[in-house]
Design a protein around this motif. Structure first.
Motif, PDB file in Angstrom:
ATOM      1  N   HIS A  54       0.778  -1.196  -0.091  1.00  0.00           N
ATOM      2  CA  HIS A  54       0.005   0.003   0.017  1.00  0.00           C
ATOM      3  C   HIS A  54       0.815   1.214   0.202  1.00  0.00           C
ATOM      4  O   HIS A  54       0.374   2.600   0.210  1.00  0.00           O
ATOM      5  CB  HIS A  54      -0.889  -0.022   1.133  1.00  0.00           C
ATOM      6  N   ASN A  55       2.204   0.943  -0.064  1.00  0.00           N
ATOM      7  CA  ASN A  55       2.934   2.382  -0.218  1.00  0.00           C
ATOM      8  C   ASN A  55       3.212   2.593  -1.634  1.00  0.00           C
ATOM      9  O   ASN A  55       3.759   1.992  -2.416  1.00  0.00           O
ATOM     10  CB  ASN A  55       4.318   1.988   0.211  1.00  0.00           C
ATOM     11  N   GLN A  56       2.656   3.757  -1.982  1.00  0.00           N
ATOM     12  CA  GLN A  56       2.368   4.035  -3.528  1.00  0.00           C
ATOM     13  C   GLN A  56       3.904   4.772  -3.822  1.00  0.00           C
ATOM     14  O   GLN A  56       4.175   4.342  -5.229  1.00  0.00           O
ATOM     15  CB  GLN A  56       1.534   5.264  -3.705  1.00  0.00           C
ATOM     16  N   GLU A  57       4.750   5.223  -3.142  1.00  0.00           N
ATOM     17  CA  GLU A  57       6.031   5.745  -3.590  1.00  0.00           C
ATOM     18  C   GLU A  57       6.961   4.596  -3.783  1.00  0.00           C
ATOM     19  O   GLU A  57       7.516   4.669  -4.820  1.00  0.00           O
ATOM     20  CB  GLU A  57       6.481   6.441  -2.465  1.00  0.00           C
ATOM     21  N   LEU A  58       6.883   3.551  -3.200  1.00  0.00           N
ATOM     22  CA  LEU A  58       7.418   2.385  -3.202  1.00  0.00           C
ATOM     23  C   LEU A  58       7.139   1.559  -4.417  1.00  0.00           C
ATOM     24  O   LEU A  58       7.786   1.111  -5.427  1.00  0.00           O
ATOM     25  CB  LEU A  58       7.777   1.354  -2.083  1.00  0.00           C
ATOM     26  N   LEU A  59       5.874   1.246  -4.695  1.00  0.00           N
ATOM     27  CA  LEU A  59       5.449   0.658  -5.866  1.00  0.00           C
ATOM     28  C   LEU A  59       5.488   1.620  -7.060  1.00  0.00           C
ATOM     29  O   LEU A  59       5.858   0.857  -8.020  1.00  0.00           O
ATOM     30  CB  LEU A  59       3.655   0.679  -5.501  1.00  0.00           C
ATOM     31  N   THR A 212      13.962   5.246  -8.949  1.00  0.00           N
ATOM     32  CA  THR A 212      13.885   3.908  -9.284  1.00  0.00           C
ATOM     33  C   THR A 212      13.947   3.478  -7.640  1.00  0.00           C
ATOM     34  O   THR A 212      14.058   3.981  -6.741  1.00  0.00           O
ATOM     35  CB  THR A 212      15.204   3.304  -9.802  1.00  0.00           C
ATOM     36  N   LEU A 213      13.958   2.003  -7.805  1.00  0.00           N
ATOM     37  CA  LEU A 213      13.733   1.151  -6.406  1.00  0.00           C
ATOM     38  C   LEU A 213      14.808   1.555  -5.505  1.00  0.00           C
ATOM     39  O   LEU A 213      14.698   1.838  -4.284  1.00  0.00           O
ATOM     40  CB  LEU A 213      13.428  -0.263  -6.641  1.00  0.00           C
ATOM     41  N   PRO A 214      16.195   1.318  -5.932  1.00  0.00           N
ATOM     42  CA  PRO A 214      17.567   1.607  -5.286  1.00  0.00           C
ATOM     43  C   PRO A 214      17.454   3.069  -4.803  1.00  0.00           C
ATOM     44  O   PRO A 214      17.923   3.059  -3.756  1.00  0.00           O
ATOM     45  CB  PRO A 214      18.555   1.265  -6.118  1.00  0.00           C
ATOM     46  N   LEU A 215      16.991   4.037  -5.736  1.00  0.00           N
ATOM     47  CA  LEU A 215      17.184   5.497  -5.066  1.00  0.00           C
ATOM     48  C   LEU A 215      15.980   5.720  -3.980  1.00  0.00           C
ATOM     49  O   LEU A 215      16.427   6.466  -2.951  1.00  0.00           O
ATOM     50  CB  LEU A 215      16.810   6.297  -6.374  1.00  0.00           C
ATOM     51  N   GLN A 216      14.812   5.138  -4.261  1.00  0.00           N
ATOM     52  CA  GLN A 216      13.788   5.266  -3.356  1.00  0.00           C
ATOM     53  C   GLN A 216      14.272   4.562  -1.853  1.00  0.00           C
ATOM     54  O   GLN A 216      13.961   5.100  -0.873  1.00  0.00           O
ATOM     55  CB  GLN A 216      12.599   4.582  -3.796  1.00  0.00           C
ATOM     56  N   ILE A 217      14.885   3.356  -2.016  1.00  0.00           N
ATOM     57  CA  ILE A 217      15.247   2.767  -0.684  1.00  0.00           C
ATOM     58  C   ILE A 217      16.191   3.690   0.007  1.00  0.00           C
ATOM     59  O   ILE A 217      16.294   3.738   1.275  1.00  0.00           O
ATOM     60  CB  ILE A 217      15.916   1.290  -1.071  1.00  0.00           C
ATOM     61  N   TYR A 218      17.068   4.165  -0.882  1.00  0.00           N
ATOM     62  CA  TYR A 218      18.336   4.962  -0.185  1.00  0.00           C
ATOM     63  C   TYR A 218      17.515   6.174   0.576  1.00  0.00           C
ATOM     64  O   TYR A 218      18.095   6.622   1.499  1.00  0.00           O
ATOM     65  CB  TYR A 218      19.348   5.429  -1.237  1.00  0.00           C
ATOM     66  N   SER A 219      16.673   6.751   0.012  1.00  0.00           N
ATOM     67  CA  SER A 219      16.182   7.981   0.637  1.00  0.00           C
ATOM     68  C   SER A 219      15.407   7.698   1.758  1.00  0.00           C
ATOM     69  O   SER A 219      15.327   8.628   2.778  1.00  0.00           O
ATOM     70  CB  SER A 219      15.320   8.523  -0.605  1.00  0.00           C
ATOM     71  N   THR A 223      16.882   8.178   7.109  1.00  0.00           N
ATOM     72  CA  THR A 223      16.368   8.542   8.413  1.00  0.00           C
ATOM     73  C   THR A 223      16.369   7.339   8.985  1.00  0.00           C
ATOM     74  O   THR A 223      17.039   7.431  10.330  1.00  0.00           O
ATOM     75  CB  THR A 223      14.962   9.070   8.087  1.00  0.00           C
ATOM     76  N   ALA A 224      15.701   6.227   8.877  1.00  0.00           N
ATOM     77  CA  ALA A 224      15.930   4.971   9.513  1.00  0.00           C
ATOM     78  C   ALA A 224      15.517   3.782   8.816  1.00  0.00           C
ATOM     79  O   ALA A 224      14.784   3.902   7.701  1.00  0.00           O
ATOM     80  CB  ALA A 224      15.026   5.134  10.780  1.00  0.00           C
ATOM     81  N   VAL A 225      16.218   2.477   9.151  1.00  0.00           N
ATOM     82  CA  VAL A 225      15.979   1.412   8.444  1.00  0.00           C
ATOM     83  C   VAL A 225      14.783   0.752   9.026  1.00  0.00           C
ATOM     84  O   VAL A 225      14.653   0.130  10.183  1.00  0.00           O
ATOM     85  CB  VAL A 225      16.999   0.409   8.549  1.00  0.00           C
ATOM     86  N   THR A 226      13.568   1.109   8.458  1.00  0.00           N
ATOM     87  CA  THR A 226      12.392   0.290   8.811  1.00  0.00           C
ATOM     88  C   THR A 226      12.072  -1.175   8.332  1.00  0.00           C
ATOM     89  O   THR A 226      12.811  -1.388   7.289  1.00  0.00           O
ATOM     90  CB  THR A 226      10.953   1.148   8.395  1.00  0.00           C
ATOM     91  N   PRO A 227      11.036  -1.880   8.863  1.00  0.00           N
ATOM     92  CA  PRO A 227      10.821  -3.299   8.549  1.00  0.00           C
ATOM     93  C   PRO A 227      10.492  -3.182   6.960  1.00  0.00           C
ATOM     94  O   PRO A 227      10.623  -4.025   6.302  1.00  0.00           O
ATOM     95  CB  PRO A 227       9.985  -3.915   9.350  1.00  0.00           C
ATOM     96  N   LEU A 235      12.421  -8.817  -1.144  1.00  0.00           N
ATOM     97  CA  LEU A 235      11.911  -9.279  -2.285  1.00  0.00           C
ATOM     98  C   LEU A 235      12.801  -8.833  -3.338  1.00  0.00           C
ATOM     99  O   LEU A 235      12.973  -9.678  -4.339  1.00  0.00           O
ATOM    100  CB  LEU A 235      10.605  -8.615  -2.442  1.00  0.00           C
ATOM    101  N   LEU A 236      13.497  -7.847  -3.561  1.00  0.00           N
ATOM    102  CA  LEU A 236      14.558  -7.436  -4.496  1.00  0.00           C
ATOM    103  C   LEU A 236      15.641  -8.464  -4.310  1.00  0.00           C
ATOM    104  O   LEU A 236      16.185  -8.764  -5.545  1.00  0.00           O
ATOM    105  CB  LEU A 236      15.099  -6.068  -4.228  1.00  0.00           C
ATOM    106  N   MET A 237      16.033  -8.979  -3.172  1.00  0.00           N
ATOM    107  CA  MET A 237      17.092 -10.011  -3.043  1.00  0.00           C
ATOM    108  C   MET A 237      16.537 -11.297  -4.029  1.00  0.00           C
ATOM    109  O   MET A 237      17.468 -12.038  -4.359  1.00  0.00           O
ATOM    110  CB  MET A 237      17.582 -10.033  -1.481  1.00  0.00           C
TER     111      MET A 237
END
Length: 258
Positions: A54-59, A212-219, A223-227, A235-237
């Motif tokens: 349900h996370n539109q930015e990540l999707l 892209t997904l790697p850039l979004q994960i980096y952003s 701040t913090a590494v959430t679950p 999933l990417l792995m």
């Protein structure tokens, strides 16, 4: 003495692999942790995967990555296959260096060079610039896969087809192309994997609104590494491991140096 050295090498190898893969295992485990903090294990849950859906930015970022990887892999496979055939057929000294240069070039240098090139062309940075950048560094990997495959093909099969009256095109379509298929598919899968995982080059050539997904994960991890980040990383792995496994099955000689 020999047994002692062998045991020492095995222990060193085990320590190296543990150092490389234990952090990945921790990421997978904590993607199921029923806590927003990664400090301790609280309980098992699938909630973070549900929130991820349900996370539109990540999707949106994942959709961009899949689109870019698909287009880049398709074009790089075509050009890389032609390059691999040309390297094998014409034995040009300069061509292998030009094709393989992006493989040996550091990613940060590649990213800066492509950024300057796009600026000179007055090109707006976005999905198109990312696709062009990914095609550039993926061509060499496809060419390497195709070249490794074609070097193991018995050329007498093609010569026999020509002796029996087959034209060069029919000989290529009926004999060479089917034999090259595993190397071509392996190169395509490798290009797709490299494209969807790339961060450094994409960081330089991506424009506003083309994350892209790697850039979004980096952003997100700044701040913090959430679950939730752990979930998308898992999933990417998994996708990467599946593609690499497919590559190794389709073109084992590429990983054995044959």
């Amino acid at each position: 003495m020999y047994k002692g050295s062998s045991l020492l090498l095995k222990l060193i190898a085990f320590a190296v692999y543990a150092f490389l893969y234990l952090p990945l295992l921790i990421v997978v485990i904590y993607s199921f942790n029923d806590s927003r903090l990664n400090a301790e294990w609280v309980g098992f849950t699938f909630d973070w995967y549900d929130k991820l859906l349900h996370n539109q930015e990540l999707l949106q970022a994942a959709g961009n990555s899949l689109l870019i990887a698909t287009i880049s892999a398709a074009i790089a496979t075509l050009l890389g296959t032609l390059a691999g055939l040309a390297i094998h057929q014409f034995k040009l000294r300069l061509l292998p260096g030009l094709v393989m240069a992006p493989i040996a070039m550091p990613d940060i240098l590649m990213g800066v060079s492509l950024l300057l090139f796009f600026i000179i062309l007055n090109m707006t940075l976005g999905l198109v610039s990312i696709v062009l950048a990914h095609i550039t560094f993926c061509i060499g990997f496809v060419a390497l896969s195709v070249q490794a495959r074609i070097s193991g093909i018995d050329q007498s099969l093609t010569e026999a087809a020509r002796d029996l009256g087959a034209t060069p095109w029919i000989s290529f379509r009926k004999i060479t192309l089917p034999l090259l298929a595993p190397g071509i598919i392996a190169g395509a899968l490798m290009a797709f994997t490299l494209s969807i995982d790339d961060f450094v080059i994409t960081f330089f050539v991506a424009g506003v609104g083309s994350s892209t997904l790697p850039l979004q994960i980096y952003s997100m991890v700044k701040t913090a590494v959430t679950p939730e980040v752990n979930a998308i990383s898992t999933l990417l792995m998994l996708l990467t491991l599946l593609l690499i496994t497919a590559v190794s099955k389709l073109s084992p000689g590429l990983f054995r140096g044959k």
